[in-house]
Design a protein around this motif. Structure first.
Motif, PDB file in Angstrom:
ATOM      1  N   ASN A 102     -12.536  54.811  -9.216  1.00  0.00           N
ATOM      2  CA  ASN A 102     -11.099  54.906  -9.524  1.00  0.00           C
ATOM      3  C   ASN A 102     -10.258  55.129  -8.279  1.00  0.00           C
ATOM      4  N   GLU A 123      -7.297  52.729  -7.047  1.00  0.00           N
ATOM      5  CA  GLU A 123      -5.954  53.319  -6.935  1.00  0.00           C
ATOM      6  C   GLU A 123      -5.415  53.143  -5.511  1.00  0.00           C
ATOM      7  N   SER A 168      -6.223  61.569  -6.531  1.00  0.00           N
ATOM      8  CA  SER A 168      -4.907  60.942  -6.775  1.00  0.00           C
ATOM      9  C   SER A 168      -3.816  61.629  -5.972  1.00  0.00           C
ATOM     10  N   ARG A 216      -1.941  51.300  -4.897  1.00  0.00           N
ATOM     11  CA  ARG A 216      -0.765  52.085  -4.480  1.00  0.00           C
ATOM     12  C   ARG A 216      -0.479  52.009  -2.983  1.00  0.00           C
TER      13      ARG A 216
END
Ligand code: ZN
Length: 369
Positions: free
Chosen positions: A238, A242, A356, A246
């Motif tokens: 993930n 990501e 994140s 991003r």
């Protein structure tokens, strides 16, 4: 859709030195039984073999290429270095940098490795191929103009880019380096230039231990055209996706290159002995899909992947095969035999929130978003 695959058996014949992974041999470090570099031919040869077994190679434009010429190499590397490399190679081999031993003929094999990347890029740029993979070996992304290091003897991607510029095929290039180590060589070569955007996603301070910082953005005309994305150990599926969504994709959209080149290492995979990430074959498949998407959007789908590191002999072939399935749209699969296990080994929700947050911080610093 025509996908090229560039390889040559001769590239698997490069070798040299007695090693125990990257541990310095000494009184208490026994060389590994195989006696060779951790960057050994089997990760690549087994990928090529798996492609023959699955039959996907029948759907690809499989080919070799001529070695990069002295003139091609000299656009990136000083003649003094090339002469020393050629002479040492002719004399039986040696070591001119850090962890880059080679045998007699090493110069010619390195030039062939660069030639594969050069031809892959040329054929994508002239429209012969829609996209391509170059199984280059030895790898290239660590190599500085006059200092080979980290198993890299010549900078394959830089040589390919300079050849494309010299032939007038393209003028704006984006290099996305997802090898788990910092692409220090490619960064150094293009650090002061605004025609080549270099992006490196890597495990922070793994190798080299003192480069790849987020604050290194380029210099002079190149200020803002180098982007380092150092991830903490333990990042997995993930986090990598990501990061692409991003950080990498917005930078590519903003830059609008003529072609995207991926420095494709598979050492961010969970089985790699030289790094500490948790990526899977599925991660590499999905990152490839994302690169194809942004290439469609910005440069007519022109995308070239050039092989870099990846040291798990057993698992790299499945990562590479997933990339080739995605790149070519083939349904000839080589299913990941560890898919279930590696999916379970991913960070949990709380750990994922941390990763994140790291990406959010980097988005602020790198993109101002
Ligand atoms: Zn690497």
């Amino acid at each position: 859709m025509t996908t090229g695959f560039f390889w040559d058996e001769k590239c698997f014949w490069h070798g040299g030195g007695a090693y125990a992974l990257t541990l310095p041999l000494g009184d208490f470090v026994q060389p590994l039984a195989a006696g060779g570099l951790p960057e050994n031919p089997e990760t690549k040869r087994r990928l090529k073999n798996l492609m023959s077994v699955s039959g996907i190679d029948q759907e690809l434009a499989m080919q070799s290429a001529t070695p990069a010429t002295w003139g091609d190499l000299a656009r990136v590397h000083p003649e003094s270095f090339l002469t020393k490399f050629k002479e040492t190679s002719d004399a039986g081999g040696g070591e001119l940098g850090l962890r880059t031993p080679f045998l007699r003929g090493g110069f010619e094999i390195a030039a062939l490795s660069a030639g594969l990347a050069k031809e892959a890029l040329a054929q994508v740029l002239d429209g012969t191929l829609d996209n391509a993979y170059s199984l280059s070996r030895p790898p290239g992304h660590h190599c500085l103009p006059d200092w080979p290091n980290g198993f890299c003897l010549l900078n394959n991607i830089a040589i390919a880019i300079e050849a494309a510029i010299a032939s007038g095929q393209a003028s704006r290039f984006a290099v996305v380096d997802w090898d788990v180590h910092h692409g220090n060589g490619t960064e150094a070569i293009f650090y002061d230039r605004d025609d080549v955007l270099t992006i490196s996603v890597h495990e922070e301070h793994n190798y080299p231990t003192d480069t790849g910082d987020i604050t290194d953005r380029g210099t002079g005309a190149g200020a803002g055209y180098n982007m380092n994305i150092p991830l903490p150990p333990g990042a997995g599926h993930n986090t990598y996706l990501e990061t692409i969504d991003r950080l990498v994709t917005p930078a590519l959209q903003d830059f609008a290159p003529d072609v995207i080149i991926v420095a494709c290492g598979f050492d961010a995979c969970t089985f790699d002995p030289l790094a500490h990430m948790l990526c899977t074959a599925e991660t590499f498949r999905q990152m490839t899909a994302k690169m194809m998407e942004v290439a469609d959007e910005t440069c007519d789908g022109k995308l070239v992947l050039v092989h870099e590191g990846g040291y798990s002999e057993a698992y790299v072939p499945f990562c590479g095969h997933a990339v080739m399935e995605q790149l070519s749209g083939s349904s000839r699969a080589a299913p990941d035999p560890m898919a279930e296990v590696v999916a379970q080994r991913q960070p949990n929700t709380r750990q994922q929130a941390f990763f994140s947050e790291v990406i959010t911080d980097m988005a602020t610093e790198l993109l101002g978003t």
